[in-house]
Design an enzyme around this catalytic site. Structure first.
Site, mmCIF file in Angstrom:
data_model
loop_
_atom_site.group_PDB
_atom_site.id
_atom_site.type_symbol
_atom_site.label_atom_id
_atom_site.label_comp_id
_atom_site.label_asym_id
_atom_site.label_seq_id
_atom_site.Cartn_x
_atom_site.Cartn_y
_atom_site.Cartn_z
ATOM 1 N N GLU A 57 1.007 -1.105 -0.184
ATOM 2 C CA GLU A 57 0.025 -0.118 0.026
ATOM 3 C C GLU A 57 0.825 1.348 0.094
ATOM 4 O O GLU A 57 0.316 2.464 0.246
ATOM 5 C CB GLU A 57 -0.801 0.025 1.164
ATOM 6 C CG GLU A 57 -1.958 -0.865 1.013
ATOM 7 C CD GLU A 57 -3.256 -0.495 1.870
ATOM 8 O OE1 GLU A 57 -3.227 0.209 2.637
ATOM 9 O OE2 GLU A 57 -4.322 -1.187 1.388
ATOM 10 N N LYS A 108 -16.309 -0.423 0.450
ATOM 11 C CA LYS A 108 -15.541 -0.832 -0.640
ATOM 12 C C LYS A 108 -16.513 -1.438 -1.628
ATOM 13 O O LYS A 108 -16.976 -2.667 -1.541
ATOM 14 C CB LYS A 108 -14.487 -1.684 -0.083
ATOM 15 C CG LYS A 108 -13.266 -1.169 0.738
ATOM 16 C CD LYS A 108 -12.690 -2.449 1.390
ATOM 17 C CE LYS A 108 -11.354 -1.942 2.228
ATOM 18 N NZ LYS A 108 -10.636 -3.431 2.925
#
Ligand code: PGA
Ligand code: ZN
Length: 379
Positions: free
Chosen positions: A174, A299
């Protein structure tokens, strides 16, 4: 209503180097992201190659020539799939198509912008030594999106140079800093940087990954905690370090752990569900029944379509639960979540500073310049 005249799909790589599916509807694209620490209640993915064949073959055949709204297209996808969790066509297939349709029709409707919530130090399944998956910062004093973007980067750089003084550092999938630094010291460094670069601090424990069925197991510190002890530990961390945000502090089935923690720290801290709620209105309803959360990760690929994600978002809003739009750890340059966050007036967006996240940051900066009297969200 929009008539679908053309549908295509192809394979592209996400930032982890894994293949994913990119769909195109009437010239607009949408790509499905992928997760690494996925919840078991998420929509199921199918192989990217199979997703591409499905779109270029039977789905194209069924959809081209017909008129749809976002809702009727998403309903149709759900109907064609026939399963509860998109296990037939794949949540990645439906997400790519649903995103492409959304992007084709997109117009900016709102002018309130989300604060970025940025992963600066990491571990867990994303790579790194830390048991806690993400240490997050949010530049809450920013007056514009570009200021928020700039402040996040300044915070990240300042934190990274302090970490470098202690030894070698790396970068996980990430884009978060990784280093062999004790958890307590990571918090101390974050608080030190926050003295100069104003930001609030939070964590994503991604505790479904710590739970072994009986205990929450912390490999670094050797802690093994039952659910009650995990409540105490998460409360202690939140209070000691003044956390404004605590995501997935418990396993995806441990509603009571969330509820206990919310009782203790919910007045000051966002107790946020991710694997717990999986952007699914039914799962959120279960969490609301138990008074388990006051924030929810959004999400869209966890549920498989824009319309189903919006259903969860609206339920959260009506229950006073703060929505937090979020990237996945396997992202592409697709920036649909940035556009969704603004049009759905979501106050926080969890994105990092990896290249694929910069795409979302840049899209938000671009939308800011197009918006009528833009302002940062009310927190
Ligand atoms: P992911 O999870 O790796 O499944 O995208 C990130 C998160 O837990 O927020
Ligand atoms: Zn999470």
């Amino acid at each position: 209503m929009m008539k679908i005249t053309d549908i295509k799909a192809g394979k592209i790589k996400d930032c982890r180097g894994k293949w994913t599916v990119e769909a195109e509807i009437n010239g607009a694209k949408g790509a499905a992201p992928g997760g690494t620490s996925k919840g078991i209640y998420e929509a199921k993915e199918i192989d990217a190659e199979d997703a591409v064949s499905l779109i270029n073959g039977p789905l194209k055949e069924k959809l081209v020539g017909r008129e749809f709204t976002q809702e009727t297209l998403d309903d149709e996808l759900k109907k064609i799939d026939e399963s509860q969790d998109f296990s037939n066509m794949g949540g990645n297939t439906s997400t790519a198509l649903s995103f492409a349709f959304f992007n084709r029709e997109f117009t900016l409707k709102k002018s309130s912008f989300p604060f970025p919530l940025v992963n600066v130090f990491g571990g867990g399944k994303h790579g790194g030594f830390s048991d806690i998956q993400e240490f997050l910062v949010m530049p809450h004093e920013a007056k514009s999106f570009s200021e928020a973007f700039e402040t996040s980067k300044r915070f990240y750089d300042a934190f990274k140079s302090l970490a470098e003084k202690r030894g070698p550092v790396g970068r996980n999938i990430e884009g978060a800093v990784t280093a062999n630094i004790r958890q307590e010291d990571v918090f101390d460094l974050l608080l030190k940087v926050a003295e100069d670069v104003p930001a609030k601090i939070g964590i994503d424990a991604a505790a479904s990954e710590l739970w072994n069925g009986e205990k929450y197991v912390y490999r670094n510190s050797g802690r093994e905690l039952d659910s009650g002890e995990q409540v105490d530990f998460m409360k202690e961390i939140a209070e000691t370090y003044n956390l404004f945000y605590s995501e997935d502090a418990f396993d995806q089935d441990d509603f009571m752990g969330f509820a206990e923690l919310k009782k203790k720290i919910g007045a000051k801290t966002l107790v946020c569900g991710d694997d717990l709620t999986v952007t699914n209105a039914d799962r959120l309803r279960m969490a609301l029944d138990k008074d388990a959360v006051n924030a929810m990760i959004v999400k869209p690929n966890q549920i498989g379509t824009v319309t189903l994600a919006l259903k969860a978002v609206e339920l959260a809003k009506s229950a006073g639960v703060t929505n937090v739009m979020s990237h996945r750890s396997g992202e592409t340059f697709d920036s649909t979540i940035a556009r969704l966050a603004v049009n759905w007036e979501i106050p926080i967006i969890k994105i990092g500073l990896a290249d694929t996240d910069i795409a979302k940051m840049n899209e938000l900066a671009r939308l800011w310049s197009l918006a009528d009297r833009p302002k940062m969200a009310k927190l």
